[in-house]
Design a protein around this motif. Structure first.
Motif, PDB file in Angstrom:
ATOM      1  N   THR A 148      22.575  26.144   9.919  1.00 24.27           N
ATOM      2  CA  THR A 148      21.732  26.510   8.775  1.00 24.27           C
ATOM      3  C   THR A 148      21.325  27.980   8.793  1.00 24.27           C
ATOM      4  OG1 THR A 148      19.747  25.713   9.949  1.00 24.27           O
ATOM      5  CG2 THR A 148      20.864  24.170   8.474  1.00 24.27           C
ATOM      6  N   ALA A 154      26.566  26.875   3.536  1.00 29.55           N
ATOM      7  CA  ALA A 154      26.461  25.901   2.436  1.00 29.55           C
ATOM      8  C   ALA A 154      27.786  25.760   1.698  1.00 29.55           C
ATOM      9  CB  ALA A 154      25.352  26.316   1.479  1.00 29.55           C
ATOM     10  N   ILE A 157      30.089  22.939   2.947  1.00 29.63           N
ATOM     11  CA  ILE A 157      29.654  21.547   2.872  1.00 29.63           C
ATOM     12  C   ILE A 157      30.485  20.807   1.826  1.00 29.63           C
ATOM     13  CG2 ILE A 157      27.732  20.018   2.313  1.00 29.63           C
ATOM     14  CD1 ILE A 157      25.844  22.183   3.293  1.00 29.63           C
ATOM     15  N   GLY A 161      28.726  15.716   1.663  1.00 31.13           N
ATOM     16  CA  GLY A 161      27.707  16.211   2.575  1.00 31.13           C
ATOM     17  C   GLY A 161      28.257  16.403   3.980  1.00 31.13           C
ATOM     18  N   THR A 162      27.480  17.116   4.786  1.00 32.09           N
ATOM     19  CA  THR A 162      27.845  17.390   6.178  1.00 32.09           C
ATOM     20  C   THR A 162      26.898  16.655   7.107  1.00 32.09           C
ATOM     21  OG1 THR A 162      28.879  19.556   5.846  1.00 32.09           O
ATOM     22  CG2 THR A 162      27.791  19.204   7.954  1.00 32.09           C
ATOM     23  N   VAL A 184      23.393  16.704   5.660  1.00 25.12           N
ATOM     24  CA  VAL A 184      23.050  18.056   5.229  1.00 25.12           C
ATOM     25  C   VAL A 184      23.749  18.312   3.897  1.00 25.12           C
ATOM     26  CG1 VAL A 184      23.158  20.504   5.820  1.00 25.12           C
ATOM     27  CG2 VAL A 184      22.925  18.787   7.633  1.00 25.12           C
ATOM     28  N   ASP A 186      24.114  20.856   0.115  1.00 25.22           N
ATOM     29  CA  ASP A 186      24.005  22.184  -0.486  1.00 25.22           C
ATOM     30  C   ASP A 186      23.027  22.104  -1.654  1.00 25.22           C
ATOM     31  OD1 ASP A 186      24.273  24.581  -1.772  1.00 25.22           O
ATOM     32  OD2 ASP A 186      26.431  24.422  -2.127  1.00 25.22           O
ATOM     33  N   LYS A 188      21.387  24.546  -4.188  1.00 21.42           N
ATOM     34  CA  LYS A 188      21.354  25.883  -4.770  1.00 21.42           C
ATOM     35  C   LYS A 188      21.788  26.964  -3.775  1.00 21.42           C
ATOM     36  CE  LYS A 188      17.780  24.720  -8.138  1.00 21.42           C
ATOM     37  NZ  LYS A 188      16.423  25.037  -8.694  1.00 21.42           N
ATOM     38  N   GLY A 189      22.859  26.661  -3.059  1.00 23.07           N
ATOM     39  CA  GLY A 189      23.421  27.635  -2.140  1.00 23.07           C
ATOM     40  C   GLY A 189      22.795  27.688  -0.772  1.00 23.07           C
ATOM     41  N   ALA A 190      21.898  26.753  -0.482  1.00 27.88           N
ATOM     42  CA  ALA A 190      21.256  26.696   0.837  1.00 27.88           C
ATOM     43  C   ALA A 190      21.544  25.355   1.491  1.00 27.88           C
ATOM     44  CB  ALA A 190      19.751  26.907   0.713  1.00 27.88           C
ATOM     45  N   ALA A 191      21.947  25.405   2.762  1.00 27.26           N
ATOM     46  CA  ALA A 191      22.171  24.173   3.509  1.00 27.26           C
ATOM     47  C   ALA A 191      20.820  23.544   3.818  1.00 27.26           C
ATOM     48  CB  ALA A 191      22.929  24.463   4.798  1.00 27.26           C
ATOM     49  N   THR A 192      20.598  22.330   3.339  1.00 33.68           N
ATOM     50  CA  THR A 192      19.294  21.681   3.441  1.00 33.68           C
ATOM     51  C   THR A 192      19.388  20.441   4.320  1.00 33.68           C
ATOM     52  OG1 THR A 192      18.710  22.462   1.234  1.00 33.68           O
ATOM     53  CG2 THR A 192      17.387  20.662   2.146  1.00 33.68           C
TER      54      THR A 192
END
Length: 303
Positions: A148, A154, A157, A161-162, A184, A186, A188-192
């Motif tokens: 992250t 991201a 992914i 999902g990852t 995990v 994506d 909005k471009g961020a791995a969450t």
């Protein structure tokens, strides 16, 4: 009559907590945050900070205690170590120090008759299942941090999902594999990451890991990312061995592919499948632990 536990309470714990409080404060945590992590009051943390708590010089000067305080403070501060994990690691050292070591010596000083007795105080198992489980969870957290924190992750992914998974030393099922609940994704471009790692929450990536182990792979961790020819070529060019399996061949496809490849290396390697009807193409990186497979992804695909 004085028990060794009293030595722990009177000499070890005040000193160790003071050492932890100092290290956590040095890492920028507030008194309230330190108090919460240590399970003490803010006033106690204030006393530690102002040197109002007596510390035992032998405990404070012991290199093992200092190393543990450094490691636990770092893990608590960055979130890779849970409070349970910190407790377990501390308990293990306490029992080690009780067994003919520092705390046993301090006990003998308080009760001189013990010096003449052939006694041991090793009452906790350093290889306990709880400690091992907490170490695996901490390892997954470290691996997630690698992923992250990497710019561009991201974009790797897949639609499904990852997940990042790591198993206990001798897993028998998915209940022995720690992973992220819900995977995990994506956003909005961020791995969450939706939640803290848990055991038994991954069927897919944990299943691939367990099937690879059943086929003879000496791997304890796995992570899945998107697949395309460029991703596969990047791993090949970086020297990773790659093994393809047929996603339409059933649950035993991974085990069969690993068995056929005679795969027994401890080095990270890549499994992949190029998709099938209703099945997304996926790349899997397997290796000895979660941080290692996470670094393999980041160093190969994002640098």
């Amino acid at each position: 009559m004085k028990f060794v536990e009293e030595v722990v309470v009177d000499a070890f714990l005040p000193t160790y907590r003071a050492m932890l409080a100092e290290r956590l404060r040095d890492r920028g945590l507030t008194q309230a945050e330190v108090a919460d992590l240590l399970g003490v009051s803010q006033s106690a943390v204030s006393k530690y900070a102002h040197g109002e708590v007596d510390v035992h010089p032998d405990v404070e000067g012991d290199e093992r205690v200092r190393a543990l305080a450094d490691r636990v403070a770092e893990g608590l501060a960055d979130g890779t170590l849970s409070r349970v994990g910190a407790l377990v690691e501390t308990e293990v050292l306490i029992r080690e120090l009780e067994d003919g070591d520092l705390l046993a010596r301090l006990h003998e000083e308080a009760v001189p008759e013990l010096a003449e007795a052939d006694a041991t105080f090793a009452v906790h198992d350093a290889d306990s299942a709880l400690r091992t489980s907490e170490q695996v969870l901490a390892s997954v957290r470290r691996g997630l941090r690698v992923l992250t924190n990497a710019s561009g992750f991201a974009g790797l992914i897949p639609n499904v999902g990852t997940n990042l998974a790591e198993s206990l030393p001798d897993p028998t099922g998915i209940e022995d594999v720690a992973a992220v609940p819900g995977r995990v994704v994506d956003v909005k471009g961020a791995a969450t990451v939706p939640g803290d790692p848990e055991f038994g929450v991954s069927e897919h990536v944990a299943g691939v890991l367990l099937s690879a182990r059943a086929g003879g792979a000496d791997a304890h961790a796995a992570v899945n990312v998107a697949y395309d020819e460029e991703i596969l070529a990047a791993f090949t060019d970086a020297g990773y061995r790659t093994v393809e399996f047929d996603p339409g061949a059933g649950e035993d496809a991974v085990e069969a592919a690993i068995t056929a490849a005679d795969f027994d290396t401890e080095e990270p390697f890549v499994l992949y499948q190029t998709g099938a009807h209703g099945v997304e193409a996926i790349t899997y990186v397997l290796g000895p632990d979660a941080p290692t497979v996470a670094r393999a992804v980041v160093e190969t695909l994002l640098r």
